[in-house]
Design a protein around this motif. Structure first.
Motif, PDB file in Angstrom:
ATOM      1  N   PHE A 107       0.868  -1.178   0.000  1.00 58.62           N
ATOM      2  CA  PHE A 107       0.000   0.000   0.000  1.00 58.62           C
ATOM      3  C   PHE A 107       0.903   1.226   0.000  1.00 58.62           C
ATOM      4  O   PHE A 107       2.119   1.105   0.131  1.00 58.62           O
ATOM      5  N   ASN A 108       0.312   2.408  -0.168  1.00 61.80           N
ATOM      6  CA  ASN A 108       1.093   3.638  -0.180  1.00 61.80           C
ATOM      7  C   ASN A 108       0.683   4.539   0.974  1.00 61.80           C
ATOM      8  O   ASN A 108      -0.482   4.587   1.338  1.00 61.80           O
ATOM      9  N   VAL A 109       1.669   5.251   1.511  1.00 66.98           N
ATOM     10  CA  VAL A 109       1.381   6.273   2.514  1.00 66.98           C
ATOM     11  C   VAL A 109       1.944   7.607   2.020  1.00 66.98           C
ATOM     12  O   VAL A 109       2.850   7.640   1.176  1.00 66.98           O
ATOM     13  N   ILE A 110       1.391   8.693   2.554  1.00 58.83           N
ATOM     14  CA  ILE A 110       1.840  10.031   2.156  1.00 58.83           C
ATOM     15  C   ILE A 110       2.438  10.729   3.369  1.00 58.83           C
ATOM     16  O   ILE A 110       1.801  10.821   4.423  1.00 58.83           O
ATOM     17  N   CYS A 111       3.652  11.193   3.217  1.00 58.93           N
ATOM     18  CA  CYS A 111       4.367  11.867   4.300  1.00 58.93           C
ATOM     19  C   CYS A 111       3.677  13.189   4.633  1.00 58.93           C
ATOM     20  O   CYS A 111       3.396  13.991   3.754  1.00 58.93           O
ATOM     21  N   ALA A 112       3.406  13.403   5.935  1.00 59.87           N
ATOM     22  CA  ALA A 112       2.708  14.614   6.356  1.00 59.87           C
ATOM     23  C   ALA A 112       3.591  15.852   6.220  1.00 59.87           C
ATOM     24  O   ALA A 112       3.100  16.962   6.122  1.00 59.87           O
ATOM     25  N   ARG A 113       4.891  15.675   6.234  1.00 64.89           N
ATOM     26  CA  ARG A 113       5.784  16.830   6.192  1.00 64.89           C
ATOM     27  C   ARG A 113       6.068  17.299   4.763  1.00 64.89           C
ATOM     28  O   ARG A 113       6.013  18.484   4.472  1.00 64.89           O
ATOM     29  N   CYS A 114       6.374  16.359   3.863  1.00 59.81           N
ATOM     30  CA  CYS A 114       6.808  16.778   2.526  1.00 59.81           C
ATOM     31  C   CYS A 114       5.857  16.316   1.418  1.00 59.81           C
ATOM     32  O   CYS A 114       6.027  16.689   0.259  1.00 59.81           O
ATOM     33  N   GLY A 115       4.864  15.506   1.748  1.00 58.08           N
ATOM     34  CA  GLY A 115       3.899  15.084   0.747  1.00 58.08           C
ATOM     35  C   GLY A 115       4.355  13.952  -0.148  1.00 58.08           C
ATOM     36  O   GLY A 115       3.654  13.575  -1.087  1.00 58.08           O
ATOM     37  N   GLU A 116       5.516  13.396   0.146  1.00 59.47           N
ATOM     38  CA  GLU A 116       6.002  12.283  -0.658  1.00 59.47           C
ATOM     39  C   GLU A 116       5.083  11.069  -0.503  1.00 59.47           C
ATOM     40  O   GLU A 116       4.678  10.729   0.605  1.00 59.47           O
ATOM     41  N   GLU A 117       4.785  10.435  -1.626  1.00 59.08           N
ATOM     42  CA  GLU A 117       4.023   9.184  -1.577  1.00 59.08           C
ATOM     43  C   GLU A 117       5.010   8.034  -1.507  1.00 59.08           C
ATOM     44  O   GLU A 117       5.861   7.882  -2.395  1.00 59.08           O
ATOM     45  N   ILE A 118       4.916   7.257  -0.457  1.00 58.58           N
ATOM     46  CA  ILE A 118       5.916   6.217  -0.198  1.00 58.58           C
ATOM     47  C   ILE A 118       5.266   4.843  -0.313  1.00 58.58           C
ATOM     48  O   ILE A 118       4.315   4.546   0.402  1.00 58.58           O
ATOM     49  N   PRO A 119       5.759   4.021  -1.223  1.00 56.34           N
ATOM     50  CA  PRO A 119       5.234   2.659  -1.309  1.00 56.34           C
ATOM     51  C   PRO A 119       5.741   1.806  -0.154  1.00 56.34           C
ATOM     52  O   PRO A 119       6.927   1.850   0.177  1.00 56.34           O
ATOM     53  N   VAL A 120       4.828   1.080   0.459  1.00 50.94           N
ATOM     54  CA  VAL A 120       5.180   0.231   1.601  1.00 50.94           C
ATOM     55  C   VAL A 120       4.928  -1.217   1.231  1.00 50.94           C
ATOM     56  O   VAL A 120       3.911  -1.549   0.631  1.00 50.94           O
ATOM     57  N   ARG A 121       5.874  -2.064   1.568  1.00 49.39           N
ATOM     58  CA  ARG A 121       5.760  -3.485   1.305  1.00 49.39           C
ATOM     59  C   ARG A 121       5.991  -4.215   2.618  1.00 49.39           C
ATOM     60  O   ARG A 121       7.082  -4.187   3.151  1.00 49.39           O
ATOM     61  N   ALA A 122       4.954  -4.807   3.149  1.00 49.15           N
ATOM     62  CA  ALA A 122       5.069  -5.512   4.428  1.00 49.15           C
ATOM     63  C   ALA A 122       5.065  -7.009   4.182  1.00 49.15           C
ATOM     64  O   ALA A 122       4.170  -7.534   3.534  1.00 49.15           O
ATOM     65  N   SER A 123       6.073  -7.664   4.703  1.00 47.21           N
ATOM     66  CA  SER A 123       6.180  -9.107   4.529  1.00 47.21           C
ATOM     67  C   SER A 123       5.199  -9.831   5.448  1.00 47.21           C
ATOM     68  O   SER A 123       5.150  -9.571   6.651  1.00 47.21           O
ATOM     69  N   LYS A 124       4.426 -10.749   4.877  1.00 52.28           N
ATOM     70  CA  LYS A 124       3.471 -11.500   5.693  1.00 52.28           C
ATOM     71  C   LYS A 124       4.183 -12.414   6.683  1.00 52.28           C
ATOM     72  O   LYS A 124       3.621 -12.791   7.697  1.00 52.28           O
TER      73      LYS A 124
END
Ligand SMILES: [Zn+2]
Length: 99
Positions: free
Chosen positions: A25-42
């Motif tokens: 999923f993606n998250v957006i940094c509150a400080r700079c607005g960067e969209e960061i893709p997150v990959r969590a291992s099951k």
């Protein structure tokens, strides 16, 4: 010759959907607005929820710290998943979920 290339192909081809080893999923940094893709291992990031813990129906739990490339703002997420890694509850500080 083909053996090595086949292995490479396997390495780069990550199956999608419920058979994947990762939740993405993606998250957006509150400080700079960067969209960061997150990959969590099951297997290594996500843990099993035991009965009586978390919200009703929760089966898996993820807690993760995320750091983007543009700034040093740390984003903390915690997510409860139900069957099939369906998100049933999630919290974030330092950013927001992109979807
Ligand atoms: Zn940032």
């Amino acid at each position: 010759m083909s053996g090595f290339l086949d292995k490479l192909k396997d390495f780069f081809t990550v199956p999608e959907g419920s058979s994947s080893k990762f939740v993405k999923f993606n998250v957006i940094c509150a400080r700079c607005g960067e969209e960061i893709p997150v990959r969590a291992s099951k297997t290594s990031d996500i843990s099993r929820v035991y009965e009586g813990e978390g919200p009703a129906g929760a089966e898996y739990f993820l807690r993760k710290e995320i750091l983007g490339n543009n700034c040093n703002n740390l984003i903390y997420i915690s997510i409860y998943f139900g069957p099939g890694y369906k998100v049933i509850s999630r919290e974030i500080t330092g950013g927001e979920f992109a979807d």
